[in-house]
Design a protein around this motif. Structure first.
Motif, PDB file in Angstrom:
ATOM      1  N   ASN A  34       0.800  -1.238   0.000  1.00 53.90           N
ATOM      2  CA  ASN A  34       0.000   0.000   0.000  1.00 53.90           C
ATOM      3  C   ASN A  34       0.830   1.283   0.000  1.00 53.90           C
ATOM      4  OD1 ASN A  34       0.556   0.832   2.740  1.00 53.90           O
ATOM      5  ND2 ASN A  34      -1.006  -0.578   3.493  1.00 53.90           N
TER       6      ASN A  34
ATOM      7  N   SER B 233       2.083   3.238   2.112  1.00 56.09           N
ATOM      8  CA  SER B 233       1.650   4.351   2.978  1.00 56.09           C
ATOM      9  C   SER B 233       2.808   5.253   3.410  1.00 56.09           C
ATOM     10  CB  SER B 233       0.935   3.818   4.220  1.00 56.09           C
ATOM     11  OG  SER B 233      -0.280   3.226   3.839  1.00 56.09           O
TER      12      SER B 233
ATOM     13  N   TYR C 205     -10.306   2.563  -4.098  1.00 55.29           N
ATOM     14  CA  TYR C 205      -9.407   2.610  -2.929  1.00 55.29           C
ATOM     15  C   TYR C 205      -8.327   3.662  -3.134  1.00 55.29           C
ATOM     16  CZ  TYR C 205      -5.341   0.764  -0.237  1.00 55.29           C
ATOM     17  OH  TYR C 205      -4.223   0.602   0.550  1.00 55.29           O
ATOM     18  N   GLN C 206      -7.735   3.693  -4.334  1.00 55.56           N
ATOM     19  CA  GLN C 206      -6.693   4.689  -4.606  1.00 55.56           C
ATOM     20  C   GLN C 206      -7.286   6.097  -4.690  1.00 55.56           C
ATOM     21  OE1 GLN C 206      -3.810   3.716  -4.184  1.00 55.56           O
ATOM     22  NE2 GLN C 206      -3.551   1.621  -4.913  1.00 55.56           N
TER      23      GLN C 206
ATOM     24  N   ASP D  47      -9.939   7.267  -3.305  1.00 59.42           N
ATOM     25  CA  ASP D  47     -10.329   7.726  -1.967  1.00 59.42           C
ATOM     26  C   ASP D  47      -9.120   8.105  -1.115  1.00 59.42           C
ATOM     27  OD1 ASP D  47     -13.090   7.654  -2.261  1.00 59.42           O
ATOM     28  OD2 ASP D  47     -13.271   5.576  -1.593  1.00 59.42           O
ATOM     29  N   ARG D  48      -7.956   7.582  -1.454  1.00 61.71           N
ATOM     30  CA  ARG D  48      -6.717   7.968  -0.751  1.00 61.71           C
ATOM     31  C   ARG D  48      -6.064   9.184  -1.404  1.00 61.71           C
ATOM     32  NH1 ARG D  48      -2.834   3.291  -1.333  1.00 61.71           N
ATOM     33  NH2 ARG D  48      -1.866   3.773   0.656  1.00 61.71           N
TER      34      ARG D  48
ATOM     35  N   LYS E 208     -14.238   4.723   5.623  1.00 61.70           N
ATOM     36  CA  LYS E 208     -12.911   4.726   6.246  1.00 61.70           C
ATOM     37  C   LYS E 208     -12.554   3.336   6.757  1.00 61.70           C
ATOM     38  CE  LYS E 208     -12.308   9.521   7.655  1.00 61.70           C
ATOM     39  NZ  LYS E 208     -12.337  10.493   8.758  1.00 61.70           N
TER      40      LYS E 208
ATOM     41  N   ILE F  31     -11.428   1.188   3.879  1.00 61.87           N
ATOM     42  CA  ILE F  31     -10.073   1.572   3.446  1.00 61.87           C
ATOM     43  C   ILE F  31      -9.042   0.997   4.414  1.00 61.87           C
ATOM     44  CG2 ILE F  31      -8.485   3.526   3.148  1.00 61.87           C
ATOM     45  CD1 ILE F  31     -10.927   5.105   2.055  1.00 61.87           C
ATOM     46  N   GLU F  32      -9.345   1.043   5.704  1.00 60.52           N
ATOM     47  CA  GLU F  32      -8.431   0.473   6.703  1.00 60.52           C
ATOM     48  C   GLU F  32      -8.317  -1.045   6.549  1.00 60.52           C
ATOM     49  OE1 GLU F  32      -9.835   1.922  10.485  1.00 60.52           O
ATOM     50  OE2 GLU F  32      -9.350   3.992   9.936  1.00 60.52           O
TER      51      GLU F  32
ATOM     52  N   ASN G 173      -6.037  -1.526   3.649  1.00 60.03           N
ATOM     53  CA  ASN G 173      -4.658  -1.210   4.057  1.00 60.03           C
ATOM     54  C   ASN G 173      -4.034  -2.380   4.813  1.00 60.03           C
ATOM     55  OD1 ASN G 173      -4.232   1.359   2.991  1.00 60.03           O
ATOM     56  ND2 ASN G 173      -5.132   2.398   4.751  1.00 60.03           N
TER      57      ASN G 173
END
Length: 318
Positions: free
Chosen positions: A193, A195, A253-254, A256-257, A284, A287-288, A291
């Protein structure tokens, strides 16, 4: 349809559509129609590279669409990338001009250094020695970066950036840059991911583009028993909740990030389906959950260049 795709602003004020068409692994004979279909569907961002060896066909598609009058050059965002055999500063403009000629364009919106490793100049795309190993060049990518800056000054590239660079390598570029990198393109999906790298890039004002967002199921080196991201039961469960495909969830997912995303397809129905992600967003919590899939699952390890002093994935922090 194109109007509904949000845009991300670069540190120089230019904007890039958050969603585009990838062309890596799109075969000649397929990519021209794929680009035409994508533009008809509403895509306004096409991601290319010299090494994909299909830019002439992409150029044919662009020419056809411009001549039809439905889109103008300024409506489209075109990215391409400097290949490893052209890192020497005196060759950088030459490589971009090859891409521009193939694409039939006078400028690109974004030009990236494709990889930090330089390969032997004036040779094949993958220059090899008698034992089949890639022949490296010792050109330093910070010198390559300075040559990219000149392309902006000449109007050949509106923005410049990096691809497949790790944190330390980005820091080295930032230390010499007169023009800041606008974008970093890296492999990114729930199994990897990114992050930490994304947070770092954003702290420096660099936007991020995700390639292989669907887990690159058609990568040539995939083994039959490799995990298939698109078939992950936890992902399928989330997709069912939203009444979307697993691919649509991965792309959303991407978005939204806040990550730019460039799925590749040559199938019109898939190109259409991939685009249909602007009528929902993930919670959220979901998404978590996505992740939490992270397992440092890099699918594009560039093993052919292992041993190069600038290989980004050997002993990298992130």
């Amino acid at each position: 349809m194109a109007a509904k795709v949000p845009k991300v602003k670069f540190n120089n004020g230019n904007e890039i559509p958050i969603f585009g068409l990838g062309t890596w692994k799109s075969k000649p004979g397929e990519v021209e129609q794929a680009v035409k279909d994508a533009i008809d569907i509403g895509y306004r961002h096409i991601d290319c590279a010299h090494v994909y060896q299909n830019e002439q066909e992409v150029g044919k598609a662009l020419k056809a669409k411009f001549s039809e009058g439905g889109v103008k050059r300024e409506d489209l965002f075109i990215t391409t990338k400097l290949w490893n055999t052209y890192h020497r500063p005196d060759l950088v403009e030459k490589n971009l001009k090859i891409s521009l000629a193939d694409l039939g364009l006078e400028y690109v919106d974004l030009y990236l250094i494709h990889w930090p490793m330089a390969y032997k100049e004036d040779a094949d795309i993958f220059p090899r020695d008698s034992e089949g190993n890639i022949v490296f060049s010792d050109v330093d990518y910070v010198d390559t970066w300075k040559a990219l800056e000149k392309l902006v000054e000449k109007g050949l590239a509106k923005s410049i950036g990096l691809s497949n660079f790790n944190k330390k390598q980005i820091e080295r570029v930032l230390a010499v840059a007169k023009i800041q990198p606008a974008n970093l393109q890296v492999e990114c999906h729930p199994y990897l991911n990114q992050s930490k790298l994304i947070d770092f890039a954003r702290s420096k004002g660099i936007t991020v583009t995700a390639y292989s967002p669907l887990g690159s199921p058609d990568r040539p080196w995939a083994k039959p028993d490799d995990p298939q991201l698109l078939d992950d039961p936890k992902l399928l469960q989330i997709a069912k909740k939203y009444n979307k495909t697993s691919a649509q969830v991965l792309l959303r997912y991407q978005v939204d990030r806040g990550i730019i995303v460039i799925p590749k397809s040559v199938t019109k129905s898939r190109i259409q389906q991939n685009f249909e992600i602007f009528d929902f967003s993930l919670s959220k919590e979901d998404i978590e959950k996505l992740n939490a899939f992270d397992c440092n699952g890099r699918l594009v390890p560039m093993t052919a260049a292992l041993g190069h002093k600038h290989h980004p994935f050997e002993n990298d922090e992130y």
